[in-house]
Design a protein around this motif. Sequence first.
Motif, PDB file in Angstrom:
ATOM      1  N   UNK A   8       8.400  14.974  19.864  1.00 23.41           N
ATOM      2  CA  UNK A   8       9.389  15.914  20.403  1.00 23.41           C
ATOM      3  C   UNK A   8      10.041  16.629  19.228  1.00 23.41           C
ATOM      4  N   UNK A   9      10.048  17.950  19.258  1.00 22.26           N
ATOM      5  CA  UNK A   9      10.577  18.734  18.135  1.00 22.26           C
ATOM      6  C   UNK A   9      11.797  19.525  18.577  1.00 22.26           C
ATOM      7  N   UNK A  10      12.896  19.381  17.827  1.00 25.75           N
ATOM      8  CA  UNK A  10      14.093  20.201  18.022  1.00 25.75           C
ATOM      9  C   UNK A  10      14.173  21.171  16.842  1.00 25.75           C
ATOM     10  N   UNK A  11      14.294  22.458  17.162  1.00 29.21           N
ATOM     11  CA  UNK A  11      14.281  23.463  16.098  1.00 29.21           C
ATOM     12  C   UNK A  11      15.436  24.427  16.313  1.00 29.21           C
ATOM     13  N   UNK A  12      16.155  24.705  15.247  1.00 33.69           N
ATOM     14  CA  UNK A  12      17.232  25.692  15.299  1.00 33.69           C
ATOM     15  C   UNK A  12      16.671  27.083  15.028  1.00 33.69           C
ATOM     16  N   UNK A  13      17.464  28.084  15.336  1.00 33.02           N
ATOM     17  CA  UNK A  13      17.049  29.459  15.043  1.00 33.02           C
ATOM     18  C   UNK A  13      16.997  29.684  13.537  1.00 33.02           C
ATOM     19  N   UNK A  14      17.981  29.145  12.826  1.00 33.11           N
ATOM     20  CA  UNK A  14      18.049  29.336  11.376  1.00 33.11           C
ATOM     21  C   UNK A  14      17.157  28.327  10.674  1.00 33.11           C
ATOM     22  N   UNK A  15      16.444  28.783   9.644  1.00 30.39           N
ATOM     23  CA  UNK A  15      15.602  27.893   8.846  1.00 30.39           C
ATOM     24  C   UNK A  15      16.449  26.840   8.135  1.00 30.39           C
ATOM     25  N   UNK A  16      15.828  25.702   7.850  1.00 33.69           N
ATOM     26  CA  UNK A  16      16.508  24.627   7.136  1.00 33.69           C
ATOM     27  C   UNK A  16      15.551  23.479   6.915  1.00 33.69           C
ATOM     28  N   UNK A  17      16.071  22.323   6.521  1.00 31.43           N
ATOM     29  CA  UNK A  17      15.200  21.172   6.260  1.00 31.43           C
ATOM     30  C   UNK A  17      14.447  20.714   7.512  1.00 31.43           C
ATOM     31  N   UNK A  18      13.313  20.093   7.280  1.00 27.83           N
ATOM     32  CA  UNK A  18      12.540  19.467   8.355  1.00 27.83           C
ATOM     33  C   UNK A  18      12.624  17.953   8.142  1.00 27.83           C
ATOM     34  N   UNK A  19      13.119  17.248   9.154  1.00 28.19           N
ATOM     35  CA  UNK A  19      13.364  15.808   9.054  1.00 28.19           C
ATOM     36  C   UNK A  19      12.580  15.086  10.141  1.00 28.19           C
ATOM     37  N   UNK A  20      11.794  14.077   9.759  1.00 20.67           N
ATOM     38  CA  UNK A  20      11.146  13.261  10.783  1.00 20.67           C
ATOM     39  C   UNK A  20      11.966  12.002  11.035  1.00 20.67           C
TER      40      UNK A  20
END
Length: 323
Positions: A8-20
């Motif tokens: 399941x992936x939650x993504x914001x509109x603004x770019x930033x870090x990717x955390x698993x």
Amino acid sequence: MNVEIQIHIRRAIEDGPVVFVTAALHGDEINGCGAVRQLIQDDAFQLLKGTVVLIPVLNLPAFERHSRYLPDRRDLNRSFPGSPDGSLAGRMAFTIFNEIVKRCDYGIDLHTASVRRTNYPTVRADLDNPEVRRIAEAFGSEIIINGKGPKNSFRREASAAGCPTIIMEGGEVWKVEPGIVETAVRGIKNVLIELKMLDNEIESPPYQIVIEKSKWIRADQGGFLDFHIQPGDIVKKDQPLATNTTIIGEGQSTIYAPFNGVVMGMTSLPSISPGEPICNLGKLPRKYSPDKFEKLRAKEDGLEQQVLEELSSSVLLTEPPEE
């Protein structure tokens, strides 16, 4: 053989870090599943920036068997970074490493104690890595155990590959314990706040200690244990930890603490054989005397106290025998 890992992936509109955030790397350690599922179902969990990759069950073949290990009897958490033409464990590790870890900037992996043991919530991290230290401290656990981790373990190899990763250990196998789940959810959110991915204040206990040395205290002879300590307890050097008795309750020997420490984990099975572990003691730093630590704890009435009470409910405590 197709293994479909649900992500399941939650993504914001603004770019930033990717955390698993992963759970059930060992298939019987499902407290983390409860925490990840809670985040997935939380509609209020909205990111300001960046992406969170939520994986409630990483090791599906072991999870389906309610087992720590894969069907080939290998430990997936000793198989990273893996190989495309190796064992089943190696092939799974290779896919996980390349498809998930290498796409992420940070990682949080959720674990419990192994079979017949329980752990007080702790974070394990290589504090020599500045970014690992950053997220380990932000997680907000009372206790951080410093170390690189075993060779070929998930967090060690992920950190070495440029994805700073920590693990949280807490509770028992085959359970979803409310206090452990709440601790994990709070810690995950704390890390995301530290990385400016969530807008809130970090929640943390009034103190945090780093454990550099720990020791499993083991039984010298077989018997039935009367416990004098519980998970999370602060103990003084030479304090009785357990009394080894016969089946009918006659005392055989008493096991004592070799140093001032905190009970990070312990057996949940009082029936013991020679050499089997009784408890895992983390050695307190010199600046933290047991009395000082207890005074700090007495000031709090929050999640940590809740977890102490919940974990102690599964341990029958007795008074040490008189000398």
